[in-house]
Design an enzyme around this catalytic site. Sequence first.
Site, mmCIF file in Angstrom:
data_model
loop_
_atom_site.group_PDB
_atom_site.id
_atom_site.type_symbol
_atom_site.label_atom_id
_atom_site.label_comp_id
_atom_site.label_asym_id
_atom_site.label_seq_id
_atom_site.Cartn_x
_atom_site.Cartn_y
_atom_site.Cartn_z
ATOM 1 C CG HIS A 116 6.048 -1.010 6.880
ATOM 2 N ND1 HIS A 116 5.943 0.055 6.025
ATOM 3 C CD2 HIS A 116 5.849 -0.494 8.121
ATOM 4 C CE1 HIS A 116 5.689 1.168 6.712
ATOM 5 N NE2 HIS A 116 5.641 0.856 7.983
ATOM 6 C CB CYS A 129 1.013 -19.889 11.452
ATOM 7 S SG CYS A 129 -0.432 -20.885 11.899
ATOM 8 C CB SER A 131 5.760 9.931 0.225
ATOM 9 O OG SER A 131 5.087 8.927 0.985
HETATM 10 N N1 APR Z 1 15.027 8.098 -5.919
HETATM 11 C C1 APR Z 1 14.628 8.707 -4.775
HETATM 12 N N2 APR Z 1 13.323 8.833 -4.408
HETATM 13 C C2 APR Z 1 12.401 8.327 -5.247
HETATM 14 C C3 APR Z 1 12.739 7.677 -6.455
HETATM 15 C C4 APR Z 1 14.116 7.574 -6.782
HETATM 16 N N3 APR Z 1 14.544 6.978 -7.906
HETATM 17 N N4 APR Z 1 11.586 7.302 -7.082
HETATM 18 C C5 APR Z 1 10.572 7.703 -6.279
HETATM 19 N N5 APR Z 1 11.058 8.326 -5.191
HETATM 20 C C6 APR Z 1 10.324 8.898 -4.060
HETATM 21 C C7 APR Z 1 9.002 9.524 -4.445
HETATM 22 O O1 APR Z 1 9.183 10.905 -4.723
HETATM 23 C C8 APR Z 1 8.172 9.323 -3.174
HETATM 24 O O2 APR Z 1 8.191 10.475 -2.343
HETATM 25 O O3 APR Z 1 10.004 7.833 -3.194
HETATM 26 C C9 APR Z 1 8.846 8.167 -2.434
HETATM 27 C C10 APR Z 1 7.969 6.926 -2.346
HETATM 28 O O4 APR Z 1 6.849 7.273 -1.579
HETATM 29 P P1 APR Z 1 5.678 6.190 -1.369
HETATM 30 O O5 APR Z 1 5.289 5.632 -2.676
HETATM 31 O O6 APR Z 1 4.651 6.852 -0.502
HETATM 32 O O7 APR Z 1 6.404 5.006 -0.570
HETATM 33 P P2 APR Z 1 6.808 4.965 0.954
HETATM 34 O O8 APR Z 1 7.134 6.327 1.475
HETATM 35 O O9 APR Z 1 7.835 3.916 1.091
HETATM 36 O O10 APR Z 1 5.455 4.452 1.654
HETATM 37 C C11 APR Z 1 5.523 4.172 3.021
HETATM 38 O O11 APR Z 1 3.276 3.299 2.921
HETATM 39 O O12 APR Z 1 1.702 2.080 1.809
HETATM 40 C C12 APR Z 1 2.594 2.051 2.853
HETATM 41 O O13 APR Z 1 3.579 0.119 3.728
HETATM 42 C C13 APR Z 1 3.619 0.978 2.629
HETATM 43 O O14 APR Z 1 5.935 1.006 3.273
HETATM 44 C C14 APR Z 1 4.937 1.731 2.600
HETATM 45 C C15 APR Z 1 4.604 3.027 3.325
#
Ligand code: APR
Length: 237
Positions: free
Chosen positions: A107, A115, A176
């Site tokens: 990402h 640019c 997630s």
């Molecule tokens: N240890 C393990 N897991 C954790 C912790 C922790 N300390 N804290 C939070 N989490 C988990 C949450 O339960 C959640 O399921 O991390 C996950 C984060 O999920 P998102 O916030 O949806 O992030 P992510 O999965 O990386 O999103 C994917 O979405 O918006 C786009 O580009 C953005 O890269 C991102 C992509």
Amino acid sequence: MKKIVILTGAGISAESGLSTFRSADGLWNNYKVEDVATIEAFEYRPDMVHKFYNELRHIMNKAQPNLAHYAITMLQSELLDTEINIITQNIDLLHEKAKNKNIYHIHGRIDECICLNCGQITKVGGDISSVNSCPHCEVMGMLKPNIVFFGEMPKCLNKVEKLLAECNLFIAIGTSGVVYPAAGFVQIAKENGAKTYLFNLDKADNVDLFDYHFYGKASETFKQFAEDLLIEQESSL
Ligand code: APR
């Protein structure tokens, strides 16, 4: 040679003080995706998008890796006859700061801009705005954070496809499982015969695709898993 693929999401950076996206206090509860993370937003209000990422860059520049990142460093340096590649959805540089190797930012990265005129990628330490000119083609106002916005194609997908085809262990940490194509990587790895593990604070949308899942903080659950792998290796020597 064993081949391990580790997919990380915002959750692995949470204990380093960085916001995740979809938790109660997540970034997407405080900002609208359509305002700061789409190419339309960038074309319509570039300085609003620059402001969002400039603020994020300052926060990320100060963040330090946590025990989950260092557990990967330990595995990459101590697991024998094993290649570990990291596919990260994160734009922070905590894997780099923890001296992890073989990192693929699908990402993009917070420390780069691209640019839209000449395509050159430039390192960014501080703020950028629509009045900055590209250091390569000198055209003004065409510098975009080198971050994949919604609707854009993620990076390194050819390499990712090869890694998923060859890995025998697929591990997802702190994601997630709602954003594709990353959320579908586990399925591809599984179809290619890999064992699949999820380490997440709570239930991920694609948890049923994993053979094993460990709920809790990655600095505890994944760190323990990494230590157990090394103990297993020691006992088999
Ligand atoms: N240890 C393990 N897991 C954790 C912790 C922790 N300390 N804290 C939070 N989490 C988990 C949450 O339960 C959640 O399921 O991390 C996950 C984060 O999920 P998102 O916030 O949806 O992030 P992510 O999965 O990386 O999103 C994917 O979405 O918006 C786009 O580009 C953005 O890269 C991102 C992509």
